[in-house]
Design a protein around this motif. Sequence first.
Motif, PDB file in Angstrom:
ATOM      1  N   VAL A 175       2.451   3.287 -16.979  1.00 58.43           N
ATOM      2  CA  VAL A 175       2.926   1.779 -17.088  1.00 58.43           C
ATOM      3  C   VAL A 175       1.682   0.981 -17.282  1.00 58.43           C
ATOM      4  O   VAL A 175       0.751   1.229 -16.915  1.00 58.43           O
ATOM      5  N   GLU A 176       1.975   0.000 -18.238  1.00 58.99           N
ATOM      6  CA  GLU A 176       1.143  -0.901 -18.568  1.00 58.99           C
ATOM      7  C   GLU A 176       1.775  -2.229 -18.889  1.00 58.99           C
ATOM      8  O   GLU A 176       2.990  -2.521 -19.155  1.00 58.99           O
ATOM      9  N   PRO A 177       0.929  -3.359 -18.765  1.00 56.22           N
ATOM     10  CA  PRO A 177       1.201  -4.694 -18.666  1.00 56.22           C
ATOM     11  C   PRO A 177       1.456  -5.283 -20.404  1.00 56.22           C
ATOM     12  O   PRO A 177       0.921  -4.588 -21.340  1.00 56.22           O
ATOM     13  N   VAL A 178       2.496  -6.061 -20.798  1.00 58.48           N
ATOM     14  CA  VAL A 178       2.677  -6.482 -21.725  1.00 58.48           C
ATOM     15  C   VAL A 178       2.088  -7.978 -21.652  1.00 58.48           C
ATOM     16  O   VAL A 178       2.539  -8.702 -20.885  1.00 58.48           O
ATOM     17  N   SER A 179       0.919  -8.181 -22.214  1.00 55.78           N
ATOM     18  CA  SER A 179       0.200  -9.388 -22.086  1.00 55.78           C
ATOM     19  C   SER A 179      -0.008 -10.254 -23.229  1.00 55.78           C
ATOM     20  O   SER A 179       0.181  -9.906 -24.401  1.00 55.78           O
ATOM     21  N   GLU A 180      -0.602 -11.474 -23.033  1.00 54.42           N
ATOM     22  CA  GLU A 180      -0.992 -12.417 -24.051  1.00 54.42           C
ATOM     23  C   GLU A 180      -2.275 -13.134 -23.567  1.00 54.42           C
ATOM     24  O   GLU A 180      -2.130 -13.447 -22.470  1.00 54.42           O
ATOM     25  N   ASP A 181      -3.212 -13.141 -24.647  1.00 47.84           N
ATOM     26  CA  ASP A 181      -4.468 -13.896 -24.241  1.00 47.84           C
ATOM     27  C   ASP A 181      -4.265 -15.249 -24.750  1.00 47.84           C
ATOM     28  O   ASP A 181      -3.955 -15.377 -25.785  1.00 47.84           O
ATOM     29  N   LYS A 182      -4.761 -16.156 -23.766  1.00 52.45           N
ATOM     30  CA  LYS A 182      -4.681 -17.849 -24.285  1.00 52.45           C
ATOM     31  C   LYS A 182      -5.870 -18.097 -23.450  1.00 52.45           C
ATOM     32  O   LYS A 182      -5.967 -18.240 -22.377  1.00 52.45           O
ATOM     33  N   GLU A 183      -6.677 -18.449 -24.334  1.00 47.18           N
ATOM     34  CA  GLU A 183      -8.029 -18.946 -24.099  1.00 47.18           C
ATOM     35  C   GLU A 183      -8.770 -18.227 -22.955  1.00 47.18           C
ATOM     36  O   GLU A 183      -9.203 -16.966 -23.118  1.00 47.18           O
ATOM     37  N   LEU A 187      -2.421 -13.488 -19.529  1.00 42.42           N
ATOM     38  CA  LEU A 187      -0.797 -13.622 -19.008  1.00 42.42           C
ATOM     39  C   LEU A 187      -0.255 -12.337 -19.227  1.00 42.42           C
ATOM     40  O   LEU A 187      -0.075 -11.794 -20.331  1.00 42.42           O
ATOM     41  N   VAL A 188       0.655 -11.823 -18.094  1.00 38.34           N
ATOM     42  CA  VAL A 188       1.207 -10.703 -18.189  1.00 38.34           C
ATOM     43  C   VAL A 188       2.763 -11.298 -18.202  1.00 38.34           C
ATOM     44  O   VAL A 188       3.210 -11.848 -17.497  1.00 38.34           O
ATOM     45  N   LEU A 189       3.403 -10.677 -19.396  1.00 35.64           N
ATOM     46  CA  LEU A 189       4.655 -10.993 -19.765  1.00 35.64           C
ATOM     47  C   LEU A 189       5.691 -10.219 -19.169  1.00 35.64           C
ATOM     48  O   LEU A 189       7.065 -10.673 -19.070  1.00 35.64           O
ATOM     49  N   ALA A 190       5.447  -9.117 -18.899  1.00 32.40           N
ATOM     50  CA  ALA A 190       6.099  -7.830 -18.677  1.00 32.40           C
ATOM     51  C   ALA A 190       5.498  -6.644 -18.468  1.00 32.40           C
ATOM     52  O   ALA A 190       4.264  -6.696 -18.636  1.00 32.40           O
ATOM     53  N   TRP A 191       6.021  -5.789 -17.753  1.00 35.54           N
ATOM     54  CA  TRP A 191       5.615  -4.331 -17.733  1.00 35.54           C
ATOM     55  C   TRP A 191       6.427  -3.113 -18.562  1.00 35.54           C
ATOM     56  O   TRP A 191       7.480  -3.427 -18.582  1.00 35.54           O
ATOM     57  N   ARG A 192       5.697  -2.131 -19.265  1.00 34.16           N
ATOM     58  CA  ARG A 192       6.440  -1.530 -20.173  1.00 34.16           C
ATOM     59  C   ARG A 192       6.135   0.026 -19.376  1.00 34.16           C
ATOM     60  O   ARG A 192       4.888   0.244 -19.066  1.00 34.16           O
ATOM     61  N   VAL A 193       6.993   0.908 -19.798  1.00 36.20           N
ATOM     62  CA  VAL A 193       6.848   2.340 -19.282  1.00 36.20           C
ATOM     63  C   VAL A 193       6.850   2.971 -20.578  1.00 36.20           C
ATOM     64  O   VAL A 193       7.779   3.070 -21.616  1.00 36.20           O
ATOM     65  N   ILE A 194       5.913   3.776 -20.785  1.00 34.60           N
ATOM     66  CA  ILE A 194       5.587   4.537 -21.965  1.00 34.60           C
ATOM     67  C   ILE A 194       5.367   5.994 -21.799  1.00 34.60           C
ATOM     68  O   ILE A 194       4.919   6.451 -20.830  1.00 34.60           O
ATOM     69  N   LEU A 224       5.943   6.937 -26.621  1.00 35.29           N
ATOM     70  CA  LEU A 224       7.083   6.184 -27.000  1.00 35.29           C
ATOM     71  C   LEU A 224       7.398   5.284 -25.808  1.00 35.29           C
ATOM     72  O   LEU A 224       7.416   5.761 -24.671  1.00 35.29           O
ATOM     73  N   GLU A 225       7.584   3.985 -26.208  1.00 31.95           N
ATOM     74  CA  GLU A 225       8.191   2.991 -24.957  1.00 31.95           C
ATOM     75  C   GLU A 225       9.603   3.223 -24.692  1.00 31.95           C
ATOM     76  O   GLU A 225      10.342   3.451 -25.496  1.00 31.95           O
ATOM     77  N   ILE A 226       9.444   3.539 -23.406  1.00 30.86           N
ATOM     78  CA  ILE A 226      11.018   3.816 -22.721  1.00 30.86           C
ATOM     79  C   ILE A 226      11.398   2.683 -22.260  1.00 30.86           C
ATOM     80  O   ILE A 226      12.963   2.549 -22.318  1.00 30.86           O
ATOM     81  N   SER A 227      10.961   1.594 -21.582  1.00 28.41           N
ATOM     82  CA  SER A 227      11.462   0.701 -20.967  1.00 28.41           C
ATOM     83  C   SER A 227      10.620  -0.510 -20.916  1.00 28.41           C
ATOM     84  O   SER A 227       9.426  -0.372 -20.729  1.00 28.41           O
ATOM     85  N   ARG A 228      11.281  -1.788 -20.563  1.00 27.74           N
ATOM     86  CA  ARG A 228      10.266  -2.943 -20.304  1.00 27.74           C
ATOM     87  C   ARG A 228      10.968  -3.601 -18.724  1.00 27.74           C
ATOM     88  O   ARG A 228      12.298  -3.568 -18.709  1.00 27.74           O
ATOM     89  N   GLU A 233       8.968   2.522 -10.730  1.00 31.57           N
ATOM     90  CA  GLU A 233      10.176   3.280  -9.954  1.00 31.57           C
ATOM     91  C   GLU A 233      10.805   3.869 -11.545  1.00 31.57           C
ATOM     92  O   GLU A 233      11.397   5.057 -11.284  1.00 31.57           O
ATOM     93  N   ALA A 234      10.956   3.085 -12.525  1.00 30.62           N
ATOM     94  CA  ALA A 234      11.537   3.567 -13.815  1.00 30.62           C
ATOM     95  C   ALA A 234      10.675   4.799 -14.207  1.00 30.62           C
ATOM     96  O   ALA A 234      11.387   5.686 -14.615  1.00 30.62           O
ATOM     97  N   ALA A 235       9.449   4.738 -14.120  1.00 33.97           N
ATOM     98  CA  ALA A 235       8.639   5.742 -14.622  1.00 33.97           C
ATOM     99  C   ALA A 235       8.803   6.762 -13.712  1.00 33.97           C
ATOM    100  O   ALA A 235       8.749   8.156 -14.413  1.00 33.97           O
ATOM    101  N   ARG A 236       8.879   6.899 -12.558  1.00 34.87           N
ATOM    102  CA  ARG A 236       9.011   7.898 -11.522  1.00 34.87           C
ATOM    103  C   ARG A 236      10.266   8.606 -11.947  1.00 34.87           C
ATOM    104  O   ARG A 236      10.511   9.790 -11.931  1.00 34.87           O
ATOM    105  N   LEU A 237      11.567   7.860 -12.074  1.00 30.71           N
ATOM    106  CA  LEU A 237      12.925   8.295 -12.505  1.00 30.71           C
ATOM    107  C   LEU A 237      12.756   9.184 -13.551  1.00 30.71           C
ATOM    108  O   LEU A 237      13.435  10.365 -13.837  1.00 30.71           O
ATOM    109  N   TYR A 238      12.068   8.873 -14.621  1.00 29.67           N
ATOM    110  CA  TYR A 238      12.060   9.252 -15.826  1.00 29.67           C
ATOM    111  C   TYR A 238      11.331  10.460 -15.879  1.00 29.67           C
ATOM    112  O   TYR A 238      11.731  11.488 -16.600  1.00 29.67           O
ATOM    113  N   GLU A 239      10.224  10.505 -15.036  1.00 27.66           N
ATOM    114  CA  GLU A 239       9.304  11.766 -15.017  1.00 27.66           C
ATOM    115  C   GLU A 239      10.182  12.939 -14.248  1.00 27.66           C
ATOM    116  O   GLU A 239       9.829  13.980 -14.387  1.00 27.66           O
TER     117      GLU A 239
END
Length: 83
Positions: free
Chosen positions: A7-15, A19-26, A35-39, A48-54
């Motif tokens: 599980v890792e953040p989808v982020s954006e650097d601003k100055e 900023l964490v925009l979302a979280w993705r399960v890989i 392979l990205e499974i979900s956001r 929780e999605a990662a645990r269910l997938y595993e």
Amino acid sequence: MTRTTRVEPVSEDKEDTFLVLAWRVIDVTDPDAPLEISRHDLEPEAIEAARLYESEPSNEPGSDPDDTQDYDASQADVGKRVE
């Protein structure tokens, strides 16, 4: 084969902010082909999605789910015993 996720953040650097925009399960079962499974909007949802997938068996014939990875530490009959 047991599935492995990250599980890792989808982020954006601003100055000076991160900023964490979302979280993705890989799916990192094959480290050479992640392979990205979900956001998800929230980290707990992604976890929780990662645990269910595993916990689901993979597509390999005869593959069993690995449901022993997470356990409730308050349960006396699970986990490692230290003697």
